[in-house]
Scaffold this active site. Structure first.
Site, mmCIF file in Angstrom:
data_model
loop_
_atom_site.group_PDB
_atom_site.id
_atom_site.type_symbol
_atom_site.label_atom_id
_atom_site.label_comp_id
_atom_site.label_asym_id
_atom_site.label_seq_id
_atom_site.Cartn_x
_atom_site.Cartn_y
_atom_site.Cartn_z
ATOM 1 N N SER A 151 0.847 -1.180 0.000
ATOM 2 C CA SER A 151 0.000 0.000 0.000
ATOM 3 C C SER A 151 0.888 1.237 0.000
ATOM 4 O O SER A 151 2.030 1.192 0.482
ATOM 5 C CB SER A 151 -0.893 0.009 1.259
ATOM 6 O OG SER A 151 -1.392 1.300 1.529
ATOM 7 N N TYR A 159 -0.741 -0.131 10.861
ATOM 8 C CA TYR A 159 -0.780 -0.689 9.507
ATOM 9 C C TYR A 159 0.317 -0.068 8.645
ATOM 10 O O TYR A 159 1.037 -0.767 7.926
ATOM 11 C CB TYR A 159 -2.154 -0.428 8.896
ATOM 12 C CG TYR A 159 -2.289 -0.835 7.443
ATOM 13 C CD1 TYR A 159 -2.394 -2.184 7.085
ATOM 14 C CD2 TYR A 159 -2.324 0.116 6.430
ATOM 15 C CE1 TYR A 159 -2.519 -2.554 5.760
ATOM 16 C CE2 TYR A 159 -2.454 -0.250 5.100
ATOM 17 C CZ TYR A 159 -2.557 -1.589 4.774
ATOM 18 O OH TYR A 159 -2.683 -1.957 3.454
ATOM 19 N N LYS A 176 3.450 -2.007 6.773
ATOM 20 C CA LYS A 176 3.621 -1.992 5.319
ATOM 21 C C LYS A 176 4.983 -1.404 4.944
ATOM 22 O O LYS A 176 5.584 -1.817 3.943
ATOM 23 C CB LYS A 176 2.483 -1.215 4.660
ATOM 24 C CG LYS A 176 1.176 -2.002 4.617
ATOM 25 C CD LYS A 176 1.318 -3.247 3.773
ATOM 26 C CE LYS A 176 0.076 -4.087 3.701
ATOM 27 N NZ LYS A 176 0.211 -5.276 2.833
ATOM 28 N N THR A 201 -12.248 -2.043 -2.306
ATOM 29 C CA THR A 201 -12.470 -3.363 -1.733
ATOM 30 C C THR A 201 -13.509 -3.253 -0.612
ATOM 31 O O THR A 201 -13.711 -2.170 -0.056
ATOM 32 C CB THR A 201 -11.173 -3.931 -1.155
ATOM 33 O OG1 THR A 201 -10.741 -3.082 -0.081
ATOM 34 C CG2 THR A 201 -10.084 -3.981 -2.215
#
Length: 247
Positions: free
Chosen positions: A130, A143, A147, A178
């Protein structure tokens, strides 16, 4: 590498996001076999796929998958978790489990399947990342940190596996439409707050990724947000703006 006739394994295929599109498009491109893996295999309903249970944060599960899928020549590390927690005040166990899945899970898969890929001439590994690997977002910094670590991992694997002929590539994605992203955006920003057209199409992202693997690319920027985020690395570190990409 040629995808027609290849055998692929895709992690995180249990939802309606990129994992499912990877499996479907690999089958459409003539892959000889596609293993669709998920922690909850009952959620995977993709005609033509061989479904396997796999939890990438569980070493025994990873070992079992590698033993079963000894014919793989393309590994797609798509599985990830994205809790909305920060690093200073977030739950430590949640932060740790995020790193266990996104970083250590990807590493475990690479270590388990590197010998398998070597046995088939090298093959390829594609890690799905990402743009938050390059920028942080207040409210989801656990997160982002995981990543960023996964991006460093991917670059290191590329060096370590070059000798066995394995292509190691990164797919960089901005904000994609998504189910997970839509739910997160609605919960944190409010329903209808995202500008029209900001979210990229997961099917388009996967198509770009597979085209890139066939072309031997080591970094695939799937959408406009990813392109802009990469360009922004030339300047000072910036935070992530969900409305425009990198602020």
């Amino acid at each position: 590498m040629k995808l027609h006739g290849a055998t692929a394994l895709v992690t995180g295929a249990g939802g309606g996001g990129h994992g499912r599109h990877f499996v479907e498009q690999l089958i459409e491109r003539g892959a000889a076999k596609v293993y669709a893996t998920a922690r909850r295999p009952e959620l995977v309903e993709i005609p033509g796929a061989e479904v396997l249970r796999l939890d990438i944060s569980d070493s025994a599960s990873v070992a079992a998958a590698a033993a079963h899928a000894g014919d793989v020549d393309l590994l797609v590390n798509n599985a990830a978790v994205s809790p909305g927690v920060n690093l200073v005040d977030g739950d430590p166990d949640t932060i740790r489990s995020t790193m266990d899945t996104n970083f250590y899970g990807t590493l475990a898969m690479a270590r388990a399947f590197a010998p398998v890929l070597a046995g088939h001439g090298g093959g390829a590994i594609l890690n799905v990342l990402s743009v938050m690997a390059w920028s942080s977002y207040d409210g989801a910094n656990a997160y982002a940190a995981s990543k960023a670590a996964q991006w460093g991992l991917t670059n290191a694997l590329r060096l370590e596996l070059a000798g066995q002929g394995t292509l190691v590539s990164t797919l960089m994605i901005g904000m994609a439409a998504t189910p997970t992203m839509k739910a997160y955006a609605a919960a944190t920003l409010g329903a209808g707050m995202l500008p029209e057209g900001l979210l990229s199409d997961p099917a388009d992202n996967v198509r770009a990724a597979l085209d890139g693997i066939e072309a031997g690319e080591i970094e695939i920027l799937a959408d406009t947000m990813a392109i802009e985020a990469k360009a922004a690395l030339a300047g000072a570190p910036r935070s992530f703006d969900p409305f425009t990409g990198v602020a």
